[in-house]
Design an enzyme around this catalytic site. Structure first.
Site, PDB file in Angstrom:
ATOM      1  N   PHE A 183       0.852  -1.178   0.000  1.00  8.56           N
ATOM      2  CA  PHE A 183       0.000   0.000   0.000  1.00  8.56           C
ATOM      3  C   PHE A 183       0.894   1.235   0.000  1.00  8.56           C
ATOM      4  CE2 PHE A 183      -2.625   3.142   2.477  1.00  8.56           C
ATOM      5  CZ  PHE A 183      -3.566   3.352   1.497  1.00  8.56           C
TER       6      PHE A 183
ATOM      7  N   ASP B 261      11.469  -1.922  11.551  1.00 10.15           N
ATOM      8  CA  ASP B 261      10.365  -1.573  10.657  1.00 10.15           C
ATOM      9  C   ASP B 261       9.439  -0.575  11.350  1.00 10.15           C
ATOM     10  OD1 ASP B 261       8.019  -1.543   9.037  1.00 10.15           O
ATOM     11  OD2 ASP B 261       8.460  -3.551   8.295  1.00 10.15           O
TER      12      ASP B 261
ATOM     13  N   HIS C 114      11.186  -0.653   6.853  1.00  9.79           N
ATOM     14  CA  HIS C 114      10.139  -1.308   6.062  1.00  9.79           C
ATOM     15  C   HIS C 114      10.583  -1.614   4.633  1.00  9.79           C
ATOM     16  CE1 HIS C 114       6.094  -2.699   5.532  1.00  9.79           C
ATOM     17  NE2 HIS C 114       5.812  -1.812   4.593  1.00  9.79           N
TER      18      HIS C 114
ATOM     19  N   SER D  28       4.601  -6.106   2.194  1.00 12.13           N
ATOM     20  CA  SER D  28       3.661  -5.364   3.017  1.00 12.13           C
ATOM     21  C   SER D  28       2.230  -5.853   2.763  1.00 12.13           C
ATOM     22  CB  SER D  28       3.826  -3.863   2.724  1.00 12.13           C
ATOM     23  OG  SER D  28       3.234  -3.090   3.736  1.00 12.13           O
ATOM     24  N   MET D  29       1.314  -5.004   2.289  1.00  8.29           N
ATOM     25  CA  MET D  29      -0.035  -5.463   1.981  1.00  8.29           C
ATOM     26  C   MET D  29      -0.016  -6.598   0.967  1.00  8.29           C
ATOM     27  SD  MET D  29      -3.193  -3.417   0.124  1.00  8.29           S
ATOM     28  CE  MET D  29      -2.361  -3.522  -1.488  1.00  8.29           C
TER      29      MET D  29
END
Length: 234
Positions: free
Chosen positions: A23, A178, A208, A88-89
């Protein structure tokens, strides 16, 4: 008979890596280091766009998920071996697909099973790469529509439970610093994944954006390629 066996050996199954972005405003550009690295190794990579930041009406979480599903379904229909990478997403979506589709291997990069800062997910990574040249092109990575935040949350909430059904080999990479997805998230999901072959690699001091880390990006890329090639077993 021997001619037949020889023919089969010369035509191995096609292996395709599908990488699902997070995202973030950069979308598939998050994978530029991976794209360049795998291209050098002649590994086929597909990068589907999961949402359109220039379309504020693109707010159906099922559509975001479907765009990834369609790629995997098409490759499966072609009898290709699919290896999924999710950032991530995209990691949550990738885990869902690995649970319900024929996936050979799953690689998760800082998967967003439990998010702590959605704003960072969308904005921090883009700001990280600001440069004089990019400032001359302010619309290169347009801001995400405000309604997209709730769509991101819905995607995660809809799919995060599916990780407990993943039985293909899994490798998770997560940075200990992160700022968007706590490393504890990956520790917890690692314990829940039932796959016989699974590994969790923690990158000390990394944030991240694992693939853009100035110190660990190269190691991460080599580790990903080794797992794809079957050189790493857990």
């Amino acid at each position: 008979m021997f001619e037949f066996l020889k023919s089969k050996k010369q035509n191995p199954r096609r292996t395709v890596v599908v990488a699902l972005h997070g995202f973030g405003r950069r979308r598939t550009d998050e994978f530029l280091p991976l794209k360049n690295f795998l291209a050098e190794k002649k590994i086929e990579l597909i990068l589907p766009e999961l949402f359109n930041p220039r379309n504020p009406q693109d707010v159906d979480p099922q559509k975001w998920i479907q765009r990834a599903e369609e790629v995997v379904d098409e490759l499966s229909a072609q009898n290709a071996d699919v290896i999924l990478i999710g950032f991530s997403m995209g990691g949550v979506i990738a885990a869902h697909l690995a649970a319900v589709k024929p996936v050979k291997k799953l690689i998760l990069l800082a998967p967003a099973f439990n998010y702590i800062n959605v704003g960072n997910a969308a904005d921090l990574i883009t700001g990280w790469f600001s440069s004089p040249n990019k400032k001359e092109q302010p619309d290169q990575y347009p801001p995400l529509p405000a309604d997209f935040t709730s769509v991101f949350m819905n995607v995660v909430d809809l799919l995060k439970q599916d990780a407990v059904l993943v039985d293909c080999p899994v490798m998770i990479l997560h940075g200990t610093e992160d700022e968007t997805i706590a490393v504890s998230s990956s520790r917890k999901i690692y314990k829940k994944i039932p796959a016989a072959q699974k590994g969790l690699i923690l990158l000390e001091g990394v944030g991240h954006a694992i693939l853009d880390d100035p110190v660990y990006a190269s190691m991460a890329l080599h580790t990903i390629a080794a797992f794809i090639d079957g050189q790493i077993h857990f």
